[in-house]
Design an enzyme around this catalytic site. Structure first.
Site, PDB file in Angstrom:
ATOM      1  CB  VAL A  14      -0.970  -0.128   1.301  1.00 17.42           C
ATOM      2  CG1 VAL A  14      -1.867   1.387   1.138  1.00 17.42           C
ATOM      3  CG2 VAL A  14      -1.840  -1.178   1.094  1.00 17.42           C
ATOM      4  CB  ALA A  43       9.924   5.177   8.851  1.00 17.15           C
ATOM      5  NE  ARG A  45      10.212  -4.333   9.941  1.00 15.46           N
ATOM      6  CZ  ARG A  45       9.282  -5.253  10.497  1.00 15.46           C
ATOM      7  NH1 ARG A  45       9.721  -5.751  11.599  1.00 15.46           N
ATOM      8  NH2 ARG A  45       8.014  -5.512  10.381  1.00 15.46           N
ATOM      9  N   GLY A 136     -11.042  -1.292   1.455  1.00 18.16           N
ATOM     10  CA  GLY A 136      -9.899  -0.689   0.582  1.00 18.16           C
ATOM     11  C   GLY A 136     -10.601   0.504  -0.252  1.00 18.16           C
ATOM     12  N   GLY A 189      -2.012 -15.844  -3.863  1.00 23.01           N
ATOM     13  CA  GLY A 189      -1.679 -14.501  -3.103  1.00 23.01           C
ATOM     14  C   GLY A 189      -2.692 -13.906  -2.286  1.00 23.01           C
ATOM     15  CD  GLU A 192      -1.700 -11.873   4.822  1.00 20.53           C
ATOM     16  OE1 GLU A 192      -0.395 -12.148   4.809  1.00 20.53           O
ATOM     17  OE2 GLU A 192      -1.995 -10.863   4.256  1.00 20.53           O
ATOM     18  CE  LYS A 207     -11.089  -5.170   6.254  1.00 20.11           C
ATOM     19  NZ  LYS A 207     -11.159  -6.114   5.038  1.00 20.11           N
TER      20      LYS A 207
END
Ligand code: HSE
Length: 442
Positions: A14, A43, A45, A136, A189, A192, A207
């Site tokens: 996203v 920011a 990783r 979404g 995909g 998960e 939600k």
């Protein structure tokens, strides 16, 4: 005009989508917002990925320390896209404490800690916007908070988990089992590696908790939500439902109700039979849809992609534009976080699932002999449960047992629970009864 500066927390799917759409449509977005919106801090990783994704874009500051970003004086809006609840909560509260507005796509964070976050934001005079947290790219938060603001909202029902909807669509179309389709969804995909939140209704309950608070002007109370997923659904029930003119969808439902003369709110996620002729029953694959019933407007249906890089970025950027436009407005002139003024939120209780009123699909395996049906219908009649439709299947060759499928009219859930226990105790009824809730949505 001086740009508004955005710090992105997270540069995953996203984050990258937000970066791409904001740059691609920069000119149009600036014309709408009244000033440029630029991402000047990220920011993450995965610094290499961010370096690669932002190459050639002029000055963007990259850091692996999110604490630097949420405190930085050159960041006006912190855009939280890291997910999870612990670190995200700390960072969002820290950003608010430093006077930053916040845009977040994090439904779990808001469902669990929304009350605390909104309180802190109001005290600090900053906005927390969260269109991307529900469905979404579908602008359902905007619709509930603003577009439908004239209405007393009576109920809403949504397909708000794309993974589950994809699995149910595939089960119906191919006749495959839950386990087979889940595997396919993971390979494609959609699901998960650990699909628990999606398939057990928890993501949808997050939600729904947010939508319920906005629809009815109540604080978020995720712990009062009932969540039941699709992992135990059998393809047999999907087929029988179809024979009766229904489709099974994982619905999040929230509704104003009256129990013993007192007001209550239903907040529940579960597999639900919906008449096949309803538009929402025909929402297939990973798409989302929310049906809202307002007293003035009637029913409105809001449909679109519930996930994905650019659909979610569409919602994130809509929030960035809203915050940009309202940036200089007095806090009391902004749209309240939960649609109702904070001192006007009410404490209407959420109802336990046993108090919910709905209709039911029941499937039972019974001995095929005289009097069995009479015993079952007597148990239902004793509890004032009325049968709406029924089919009895032909026993298989050489078998002396058969399936009976019944649809009931509306009743209180605790009544059906008692009836099911009594029917299961009959010596002619074999095994457990399958019970699935049914909503006409009319
Ligand atoms: N995992 C969610 C779904 C998408 O399957 O709909 C993000 O909220």
């Amino acid at each position: 005009m001086k740009p508004l500066n955005v710090g992105l927390l997270g540069f995953g799917v996203v984050g990258r989508g937000t970066w791409d759409v904001l740059r691609r449509n920069a000119e149009e977005i600036t014309r709408r917002a009244g000033r440029p919106i630029r991402i000047n801090w990220i920011a993450t990783r995965t610094l290499d990925r961010a370096r690669e994704g932002t190459r050639g874009a002029g000055e963007v500051n990259l850091t692996s320390d999110p604490a630097v970003l949420v405190r930085h004086p050159d960041v006006d809006i912190v855009c939280e896209l890291i997910g999870g609840t612990d670190a995200a909560r700390t960072l969002v509260l820290e950003a608010i404490a430093h006077g930053k507005h916040v845009v977040t796509a994090n439904k779990a964070l808001l469902a669990l800690h929304g009350n605390e976050i909104f309180k802190a934001a109001s005290a600090a005079g900053v906005m927390v916007a969260f269109e991307a947290a529900v469905a979404g790219g579908v602008p359902i938060i905007k619709a509930l908070r603003e577009g439908l603001t004239a209405n007393r909202i009576e109920w809403l029902a949504g397909i708000i988990n794309g993974t589950s909807n994809f699995i149910l669509s595939q089960m119906r179309e191919t006749g495959a089992s839950f386990a087979e389709v889940l595997k396919e969804a993971q390979q494609r995909g959609y699901a998960e590696a650990d699909p628990t939140f999606d398939v057990e209704g928890i993501d949808a309950a997050h939600k729904l908790t947010i939508m319920s608070a906005i629809a009815f002007g109540v604080p978020m109370q995720f712990d009062r939500a009932y969540a039941e997923g699709i992992s135990k659904l059998s393809r047999l029930d999907i087929r029988y439902a179809e024979e009766l003119g229904y489709r099974i969808k994982l619905l999040g439902i929230t509704r104003r109700a009256r129990v013993d003369g007192r007001e209550g709110i239903e907040l529940r996620v579960h597999p639900t039979l919906v008449p096949a002729k309803r538009l929402i029953a025909n929402v297939e694959g990973a798409m989302n849809a929310v049906l809202v019933k307002g007293d003035a407007v009637g029913a409105t249906l809001h449909y679109g992609a519930g996930a994905g890089a650019e659909p979610t970025a569409s919602a994130v950027i809509a929030d960035l534009v809203d915050v940009t436009r309202m940036h200089t407005a007095d806090p009391e002139h902004r749209v309240p976080h939960l649609a109702f003024q904070p001192d006007q939120l009410t404490d209407v209780p959420f109802l336990p699932i046993g108090e919910v009123v709905t209709s039911y699909y029941l499937r039972m395996r019974v001995d095929d002999k005289a009097g069995v049906l009479a015993d079952i219908t007597r148990i239902l009649a004793d509890r004032d449960i009325s049968i709406d439709a029924m089919i009895q299947k032909e026993p298989d060759e050489g078998q002396f047992q058969t399936d009976i499928i019944m649809l009931t009219h509306q009743t209180v859930e605790k009544n059906i629970d008692a009836a099911i226990a009594a029917i299961e105790a009959l010596p002619t009824v074999r095994g457990k009864i399958v019970r699935i809730r049914l909503e006409e949505l009319n």
